[in-house]
Design a protein around this motif. Structure first.
Motif, PDB file in Angstrom:
ATOM      1  N   ARG A  47       0.831  -1.211   0.000  1.00 17.16           N
ATOM      2  CA  ARG A  47       0.000   0.000   0.000  1.00 17.16           C
ATOM      3  C   ARG A  47       0.865   1.260   0.000  1.00 17.16           C
ATOM      4  N   GLY A  48       1.909   1.225  -0.787  1.00 18.19           N
ATOM      5  CA  GLY A  48       2.768   2.395  -0.934  1.00 18.19           C
ATOM      6  C   GLY A  48       3.835   2.540   0.132  1.00 18.19           C
ATOM      7  N   ARG A  49       3.808   1.691   1.142  1.00 22.67           N
ATOM      8  CA  ARG A  49       4.804   1.767   2.213  1.00 22.67           C
ATOM      9  C   ARG A  49       5.789   0.611   2.069  1.00 22.67           C
ATOM     10  N   PRO A  50       7.065   0.880   2.292  1.00 26.83           N
ATOM     11  CA  PRO A  50       8.032  -0.217   2.160  1.00 26.83           C
ATOM     12  C   PRO A  50       7.858  -1.249   3.271  1.00 26.83           C
ATOM     13  N   GLY A  51       8.063  -2.506   2.916  1.00 26.96           N
ATOM     14  CA  GLY A  51       7.950  -3.589   3.882  1.00 26.96           C
ATOM     15  C   GLY A  51       8.848  -4.742   3.469  1.00 26.96           C
ATOM     16  N   VAL A  52       8.956  -5.738   4.354  1.00 29.78           N
ATOM     17  CA  VAL A  52       9.797  -6.899   4.094  1.00 29.78           C
ATOM     18  C   VAL A  52       8.960  -8.153   4.307  1.00 29.78           C
ATOM     19  N   GLN A  53       8.999  -9.056   3.327  1.00 27.60           N
ATOM     20  CA  GLN A  53       8.328 -10.338   3.483  1.00 27.60           C
ATOM     21  C   GLN A  53       9.187 -11.237   4.368  1.00 27.60           C
TER      22      GLN A  53
END
Length: 99
Positions: free
Chosen positions: A71-77
Motif C-alpha cells: 500500500r505504498g509503504r516499504p515492507g519486508v516479506q
C-alpha cells in the motif's frame, strides 16, 4: 493410519501449490512449507506419519524475504523454508485433497 503426534502439524505448515511443484509431482516429489527450525529427519518423520507414505529423501531450502511495497509503504516479506520430499516408488500424496 497410525496415531499422529500433534507436533507433526507444527513441522509441516502447508503444501506448496505452484507450477514448479506440480511439475515435480511427475518425479514423485512433493513440496511443503515447513517450520524454520525443522530438521530433515523431523520433516521425514512428519510426512511419513501424516500421509502414511515412505520417504526416500528430503531436500530443504530457505527463500529469503523480499523487500516489497505494501500500500505504498516499504515492507519486508518473511523468510520461508521449503522442503522438497521425494517419495519411494508406488507412494503418492494428493496435496489438493487436504489432510
Amino acid at each position: 493410519m497410525s496415531t499422529t503426534d500433534p507436533r507433526h502439524y507444527d513441522v509441516i505448515l502447508s503444501p506448496v501449490i505452484t507450477e514448479k511443484a506440480t511439475l515435480a509431482s511427475d518425479k514423485n516429489q512433493v513440496m511443503f512449507k515447513v517450520a524454520r527450525n525443522a530438521t530433515k529427519p523431523q520433516i521425514k518423520e512428519a510426512v511419513e506419519k501424516l500421509f502414511d507414505v515412505k520417504v526416500k529423501a528430503v531436500n530443504t531450502l530457505v527463500r529469503k524475504g523480499k523487500h516489497k511495497a505494501f500500500r505504498g509503504r516499504p515492507g519486508v516479506q518473511s523468510d520461508v523454508k521449503k522442503a522438497v520430499v521425494t517419495l519411494e516408488e508406488g507412494h503418492r500424496i494428493d496435496v489438493t485433497s487436504g489432510l
